[in-house]
Design a protein around this motif. Structure first.
Motif, short mmCIF file in Angstrom:
data_model
loop_
_atom_site.label_atom_id
_atom_site.label_comp_id
_atom_site.label_asym_id
_atom_site.label_seq_id
_atom_site.Cartn_x
_atom_site.Cartn_y
_atom_site.Cartn_z
N ALA A 195 -5.04 5.67 4.98
CA ALA A 195 -4.12 4.52 4.84
C ALA A 195 -3.62 4.05 6.20
O ALA A 195 -3.60 2.84 6.48
CB ALA A 195 -2.94 4.90 3.95
N ASP A 196 -3.22 4.99 7.05
CA ASP A 196 -2.58 4.57 8.29
C ASP A 196 -3.57 4.06 9.33
O ASP A 196 -3.18 3.34 10.27
CB ASP A 196 -1.67 5.68 8.83
CG ASP A 196 -0.44 5.82 7.93
OD1 ASP A 196 -0.18 4.90 7.13
OD2 ASP A 196 0.26 6.85 8.01
N ALA A 197 -4.86 4.35 9.14
CA ALA A 197 -5.88 3.72 9.99
C ALA A 197 -5.98 2.23 9.66
O ALA A 197 -6.34 1.43 10.52
CB ALA A 197 -7.23 4.41 9.80
N VAL A 198 -5.64 1.86 8.42
CA VAL A 198 -5.54 0.44 8.05
C VAL A 198 -4.19 -0.11 8.54
O VAL A 198 -4.12 -1.15 9.20
CB VAL A 198 -5.64 0.27 6.51
CG1 VAL A 198 -5.54 -1.21 6.14
CG2 VAL A 198 -6.93 0.88 5.97
N HIS A 199 -3.12 0.62 8.21
CA HIS A 199 -1.77 0.12 8.52
C HIS A 199 -1.57 -0.11 10.01
O HIS A 199 -0.88 -1.03 10.41
CB HIS A 199 -0.71 1.10 8.01
CG HIS A 199 -0.75 1.31 6.52
ND1 HIS A 199 0.01 2.27 5.89
CD2 HIS A 199 -1.47 0.71 5.55
CE1 HIS A 199 -0.25 2.24 4.59
NE2 HIS A 199 -1.14 1.30 4.36
N GLU A 200 -2.13 0.76 10.85
CA GLU A 200 -1.87 0.62 12.29
C GLU A 200 -2.46 -0.70 12.82
O GLU A 200 -1.88 -1.32 13.72
CB GLU A 200 -2.38 1.82 13.10
CG GLU A 200 -3.89 1.96 13.17
CD GLU A 200 -4.32 3.12 14.07
OE1 GLU A 200 -3.47 3.73 14.73
OE2 GLU A 200 -5.54 3.42 14.08
N TYR A 239 5.05 4.08 14.44
CA TYR A 239 4.93 5.13 13.42
C TYR A 239 3.51 5.15 12.85
O TYR A 239 2.87 6.21 12.77
CB TYR A 239 5.96 4.91 12.30
CG TYR A 239 6.09 6.11 11.39
CD1 TYR A 239 7.06 7.08 11.63
CD2 TYR A 239 5.22 6.28 10.31
CE1 TYR A 239 7.17 8.19 10.80
CE2 TYR A 239 5.34 7.39 9.49
CZ TYR A 239 6.31 8.33 9.74
OH TYR A 239 6.41 9.45 8.93
N GLU A 240 3.01 3.97 12.47
CA GLU A 240 1.68 3.89 11.88
C GLU A 240 0.59 4.29 12.89
O GLU A 240 -0.40 4.92 12.54
CB GLU A 240 1.39 2.47 11.37
CG GLU A 240 2.34 1.98 10.28
CD GLU A 240 2.15 2.68 8.94
OE1 GLU A 240 1.25 3.53 8.83
OE2 GLU A 240 2.92 2.39 8.00
N MET A 241 0.81 3.92 14.16
CA MET A 241 -0.20 4.19 15.19
C MET A 241 -0.28 5.66 15.57
O MET A 241 -1.21 6.08 16.26
CB MET A 241 0.10 3.36 16.44
CG MET A 241 -0.19 1.88 16.26
SD MET A 241 0.35 0.97 17.72
CE MET A 241 -0.14 -0.69 17.25
N ASP A 293 0.83 -1.21 0.00
CA ASP A 293 0.00 0.00 0.00
C ASP A 293 0.87 1.26 0.00
O ASP A 293 0.58 2.24 -0.69
CB ASP A 293 -0.92 -0.03 1.23
CG ASP A 293 -2.16 0.83 1.05
OD1 ASP A 293 -2.73 0.85 -0.06
OD2 ASP A 293 -2.57 1.49 2.02
N GLU A 294 1.98 1.23 0.77
CA GLU A 294 2.91 2.37 0.78
C GLU A 294 3.49 2.63 -0.62
O GLU A 294 3.74 3.76 -1.02
CB GLU A 294 4.09 2.13 1.73
CG GLU A 294 3.71 1.93 3.20
CD GLU A 294 3.38 3.24 3.91
OE1 GLU A 294 3.62 4.31 3.35
OE2 GLU A 294 2.88 3.17 5.05
N TYR A 295 3.68 1.53 -1.37
CA TYR A 295 4.28 1.65 -2.71
C TYR A 295 3.22 1.74 -3.81
O TYR A 295 3.51 1.49 -4.98
CB TYR A 295 5.24 0.49 -2.98
CG TYR A 295 6.49 0.48 -2.09
CD1 TYR A 295 7.26 1.64 -1.94
CD2 TYR A 295 6.89 -0.66 -1.42
CE1 TYR A 295 8.40 1.64 -1.14
CE2 TYR A 295 8.04 -0.66 -0.61
CZ TYR A 295 8.78 0.49 -0.48
OH TYR A 295 9.91 0.49 0.31
FE LIG Z 1 1.54 3.86 6.55
#
Ligand SMILES: [Fe+2]
Ligand code: FES
Ligand SMILES: [Fe+2]
Lengths: 326, 68
Positions: free
Chosen positions: A266-271, A232-234, A166-168
């Motif tokens: 995105a980061d609500a998913v990644h965390e 970081y994600e959280m 997802d980051e890429y």
């Molecule tokens: Fe992220």
């Protein structure tokens, strides 16, 4: 030392040995590795050899034994100072408790907040500075954590690859977070080439990226790079909402706002994936990594917290947060 | 939300005290394309980007007693 290193990297390989001696001496006498401009710039340049492309990245320097030996001395000092300074929660945790512990560690709001300042009060100059500070990592966003992929297995590996995909951009080059940030910089009238602002940011900002490279490039520290990513994600979605509000308030281009809004979602998913499947999965499969998962998360919060405090304190005094205003 | 007849089966993973992670060949009923392969759907009700989660559940102390 960093000046000599630049001479070495742009000159002949024979100078490596003399530089390594210099690095060992510098590592010994540094009062505080995290705030040492010379030490952090040297690490940044050396780690840059593993990423590239950049002006100073050429030839066979990446695996040159003398440079690696000098780097090892700088890393030992850097890691030693981090282990001594980073406050780590003293509760003992089994693998099952790791996701909750990480969410608790990242849930504490300590001190004044950079994102709140950006949202409500920051000037346009301060907002531009925050993009410059962020660019040291974000033009390489996700790369330092990708070093960990071959070092993991099973559920943790699947989780890391899912986040990194997802980051890429998940098959869409324009949606790579690095590229979204580069477009944001261009739209804000900044130089989006990697390393363009390395001379104007303080040691702490370089330390924030160097921390990730240190943890990512050593298999021994695989727990710590996983903990770092989880922390970081959280601590991203909610601040990014505020950043997006701030950049919109100040009339920045849509490209700038887009970078932050992408990270709210995105980061609500990644965390969730990072806390539960990545860190939780690694803790279960490889329990000896548990202390380093916690250390990596705490180190992320500590170092990025110091960067934020530095910026707010400089602005409070009416000064720039950069070493020399860009 | 509907699963397409062809393609990857949809899985829904509840996150304790947080969103639902949805993976697979799903679509939203409002016709919008999902922005990413794995999405987090808000189930606390306070997200500013509904139907997606924006992490705000952590600020309001949302609890899902039944899971995890
Ligand atoms: Fe992220
Ligand atoms: S579940 Fe995350 S904001 Fe509602
Ligand atoms: Fe990202």
């Amino acid at each position: 030392m960093s000046e000599r290193l630049i001479q070495v990297l742009t000159g002949s390989p024979d100078d490596g040995a003399a530089w390594a001696d210099l690095a060992r001496a510098a590592a010994r006498i540094s009062p505080d590795a995290l705030r040492d401009d010379d030490l952090q710039l040297s690490l940044f340049l050396l780690y840059g050899l593993h990423y590239g492309p950049a002006e100073w990245v050429r030839g066979e320097w990446e695996w040159h034994p003398e440079l690696l030996s000098g780097r090892a001395a700088l890393e030992e000092r850097f890691e030693g100072d981090l282990r001594a300074q980073v406050p780590v929660p003293d509760e003992q945790q089994g693998a099952a408790g790791i996701p909750d512990l990480l969410f608790r560690m990242t849930g504490v709001q300590s001190g004044p907040s950079l994102s709140r300042h950006l949202a409500k009060k920051a000037t346009r100059e301060q907002a531009v500075e925050s993009l410059i500070q962020r660019s040291i990592y974000t033009l390489k966003e996700a790369d330092p954590h990708s070093w960990a992929i071959p070092r993991l297995s099973g559920r943790a590996k699947v989780a890391l690859v899912e986040i990194q995909s997802d980051e890429y951009g998940a098959g869409r080059p324009a949606r790579m977070h690095q590229s979204i940030f580069a477009r944001a910089m261009d739209a804000a009238g900044l130089d989006s080439r990697y390393g363009a602002y390395v001379d104007v940011v303080p040691a702490l900002t370089l330390a924030s990226l160097n921390l990730m490279s240190l943890l990512g490039l050593h298999r021994r520290l695989r727990g710590a790079i996983v903990g770092h990513l989880a922390a970081y994600e959280m601590t991203s979605s909610i601040p990014c909402r505020k950043y997006a509000d701030g950049f919109r308030r100040l009339g920045f281009a849509e490209e700038v706002v887009d970078y932050f809004e992408e990270h709210v979602e995105a980061d609500a998913v990644h965390e969730q994936i990072a806390g539960r499947d990545l860190a939780g999965g690694l803790a279960e499969d490889d329990p000896e990594t548990i202390p380093d998962i916690v250390f990596g998360a705490a180190a992320c919060l500590h170092v990025d917290g110091l960067v934020g405090e530095h910026m707010l304190a400089a602005w409070e005094r009416g000064e720039s947060s950069l070493r020399t205003p860009a | 939300m509907t699963g397409a007849a062809s393609g990857v089966p949809v899985t829904i993973t509840p996150c304790p005290n947080g969103p639902l992670l949805v993976r697979g060949d799903f679509r939203l009923d409002d016709g919008s394309e999902p922005h990413r392969r794995t999405v987090a759907l808000c189930r606390c009700g306070v997200s500013t980007i509904k139907p997606y989660c924006d992490g705000t559940h952590k600020l309001v102390g949302f609890r899902t007693e039944d899971e995890g």
